[in-house]
Design a protein around this motif. Structure first.
Motif, short mmCIF file in Angstrom:
data_model
loop_
_atom_site.label_atom_id
_atom_site.label_comp_id
_atom_site.label_asym_id
_atom_site.label_seq_id
_atom_site.Cartn_x
_atom_site.Cartn_y
_atom_site.Cartn_z
N ILE A 1 -0.02 -0.11 -14.74
CA ILE A 1 0.85 0.98 -14.32
C ILE A 1 0.19 1.64 -13.11
CG2 ILE A 1 1.85 3.20 -15.01
CD1 ILE A 1 1.47 2.19 -17.97
N ILE A 2 0.88 1.61 -11.98
CA ILE A 2 0.39 2.29 -10.78
C ILE A 2 1.17 3.60 -10.66
CG2 ILE A 2 0.02 2.14 -8.28
CD1 ILE A 2 -1.25 -0.23 -9.75
N ASN A 3 0.46 4.70 -10.69
CA ASN A 3 1.11 6.01 -10.59
C ASN A 3 0.44 6.80 -9.48
OD1 ASN A 3 0.95 9.09 -12.21
ND2 ASN A 3 2.84 8.18 -11.50
N GLY A 4 1.23 7.24 -8.51
CA GLY A 4 0.67 7.97 -7.38
C GLY A 4 -0.37 7.14 -6.62
N GLY A 5 -0.13 5.85 -6.51
CA GLY A 5 -1.03 4.98 -5.76
C GLY A 5 -2.32 4.63 -6.49
N ARG A 6 -2.41 5.01 -7.76
CA ARG A 6 -3.62 4.72 -8.53
C ARG A 6 -3.26 4.02 -9.83
NH1 ARG A 6 -8.09 8.19 -7.29
NH2 ARG A 6 -7.50 9.70 -5.71
N LEU A 7 -4.23 3.28 -10.36
CA LEU A 7 -4.03 2.67 -11.67
C LEU A 7 -4.05 3.77 -12.73
CD1 LEU A 7 -6.40 -0.44 -11.74
CD2 LEU A 7 -3.93 -0.49 -12.09
N TYR A 8 -3.02 3.80 -13.56
CA TYR A 8 -3.02 4.74 -14.68
C TYR A 8 -3.58 4.00 -15.89
CZ TYR A 8 -1.36 7.42 -18.63
OH TYR A 8 -1.31 8.11 -19.81
N PRO B 1 0.81 -1.24 0.00
CA PRO B 1 0.00 0.00 0.00
C PRO B 1 0.83 1.28 0.00
CG PRO B 1 -0.14 -1.13 2.13
CD PRO B 1 0.61 -2.04 1.22
N GLU B 2 2.10 1.15 0.38
CA GLU B 2 2.95 2.35 0.40
C GLU B 2 3.51 2.68 -0.99
OE1 GLU B 2 2.83 4.05 3.11
OE2 GLU B 2 1.70 2.40 3.99
N ALA B 3 3.36 1.75 -1.92
CA ALA B 3 3.95 1.96 -3.25
C ALA B 3 3.23 3.10 -3.97
CB ALA B 3 3.87 0.69 -4.07
N GLU B 4 3.96 4.13 -4.29
CA GLU B 4 3.38 5.23 -5.04
C GLU B 4 3.36 4.88 -6.52
OE1 GLU B 4 2.22 8.55 -4.42
OE2 GLU B 4 1.84 7.61 -2.48
N ASN B 5 4.49 4.34 -6.96
CA ASN B 5 4.64 4.00 -8.37
C ASN B 5 5.09 2.54 -8.49
OD1 ASN B 5 4.19 6.75 -8.98
ND2 ASN B 5 6.33 7.17 -8.49
N LEU B 6 4.51 1.85 -9.42
CA LEU B 6 4.77 0.41 -9.55
C LEU B 6 4.36 -0.05 -10.94
CD1 LEU B 6 5.46 -1.99 -7.54
CD2 LEU B 6 3.01 -2.28 -7.28
N ILE B 7 5.16 -0.91 -11.51
CA ILE B 7 4.78 -1.51 -12.79
C ILE B 7 4.56 -2.99 -12.58
CG2 ILE B 7 5.54 -2.09 -15.14
CD1 ILE B 7 4.98 0.89 -14.76
#
Ligand SMILES: [Zn+2]
Length: 373
Positions: free
Chosen positions: A219-226, A201-207
């Motif tokens: 693509i997770i950007n700023g804790g949201r799905l892009y 849950p702490e991940a702001e950005n994640l692929i």
């Protein structure tokens, strides 16, 4: 998911939602500890706990020993007060998962069912669900999250296309017409990415790179799905990996999918991926050569993602599930390619394996329930 409150009522709901979220991460907690964790006043926390208790979502479980003064009451979440099902529809299987409010997997099963839009198949989804649920679980069910291998419209009401299922522009209510619960529909790779985000849950950005029978991603950007302008973001499978290369099922050539789909490996063992890795375990030479080639392409793909997005990459899907055991050489390949430092440490193992998309879809129902607004 992040939420910004708009007015006082929203703030109240947000606080209550955050109180529940916080409680769900604890086995038991006292009111002062809870207030401290949430940075809220005692009276606010007490009011929230009262409301959540009345809803059956929290219970009092005794008191803490006191060092003086009144003993602090201990509270615990009722994690199974509400449940959600994830239904993962693929070309040849249906996966079902049951999760509680904390996202814990209570049960998972995967049945062979060859997809078709025929009534017989659609009715079979209901009987799979009925067989899957145990007594009393139906009443607690928030709903069903349905994961589909294709591109959905923004509302989730239409499946715009699915090469994997070979259907185009289909109303998703066709899938849910026999299911007696509210349904949310979701792209399979986005669902799996969402499940990984839940675990981090702490991940702001994640692929998230999904290496299943088709290759996709999230693509997770700023804790949201892009999701992109056309809801096609994260379609890593159709990034060109080799100009004029192998034919892809999408009709183009050289796509990443043609090199990194689980089918590439399973083609050696009549479509059985687990058997491919059995051969690899037995040091079968052809399997070894195929695996090395696969990892070389995978290293290019993952390095490209890291260079593009500058964040952790999780490789999941059917092949991702085997990387813990067989992915050793991959890290060195990634380190070699890394322009900035000799490290492949940004590649993270997936928390979920075959069940990832089903879990993520189920968690969307939980997330909707936990949303304050
Ligand atoms: Zn393609």
């Amino acid at each position: 998911m992040r939420t910004t409150p708009a007015n006082n009522m929203d703030v109240k709901r947000l606080n209550r939602s955050n109180t529940l979220r916080c409680l769900l991460t604890c086995d038991k907690i006292s009111q002062p500890e809870l207030a401290q964790k949430l940075k809220l006043s005692w009276p606010t926390v007490l009011q929230n706990v009262k409301e959540l208790t009345a809803l059956g979502l929290v219970q009092e479980v005794g008191a803490y020993e006191s060092t003086g003064g009144r003993k602090a009451k201990a509270y615990a979440p009722v994690r199974d007060a509400k449940l959600a099902v994830g239904l993962d529809i693929t070309q040849n299987h249906v996966g079902l998962v049951l999760v509680d409010l904390s996202g814990a997997i209570l049960r998972y099963t995967r049945k062979k069912r060859v997809f078709s839009l025929q009534e017989e198949y659609l009715i079979s989804l209901e009987s799979l669900l009925t067989d899957f649920l145990e007594e009393g679980e139906g009443e607690k069910l928030l709903g069903i999250g349905v994961s589909l291998p294709g591109i959905l419209d923004e509302t989730g009401e239409r499946l715009l296309y699915s090469h994997a299922l070979n259907i185009y522009d289909v109303e998703t209510k066709q899938f849910s017409q026999h299911l007696p619960y509210p349904c949310i529909f979701m792209n399979d790779a986005n669902a799996a990415g969402f499940a990984e985000l839940w675990k981090n849950p702490e991940a702001e950005n994640l692929i998230y790179l999904s290496l299943s029978n088709t290759v996709g991603g999230a693509i997770i950007n700023g804790g949201r799905l892009y999701t992109g302008n056309n809801l096609r973001a994260g379609e890593f499978g159709h990034v060109t990996l080799v100009p004029n290369g192998r034919k892809c099922y999408c009709g183009k050539v050289g796509c990443l999918d043609a090199y990194l789909s689980a089918k590439v490996l399973a083609s050696y063992t009549d479509g059985n991926l687990a058997q491919f890795f059995e051969r690899l375990r037995d040091q079968d030479q052809q399997a070894q050569a195929m695996w090395t080639e696969y990892l070389q392409y995978l290293a290019v793909a993952i390095n490209n993602l890291c260079m593009s997005f500058d964040c952790d990459v999780i490789a999941g899907g059917y092949v991702g599930a085997f990387l813990e055991e067989f992915g050793g050489p991959l890290r060195e390949m990634l380190a070699e390619r890394n322009t900035f430092e000799h490290s492949g440490g940004y590649l993270k193992e997936c928390s979920f394996k075959l069940e990832a998309s089903a879990v993520g879809a189920a968690l969307m129902q939980v997330e909707r329930f936990l949303q304050p607004l």
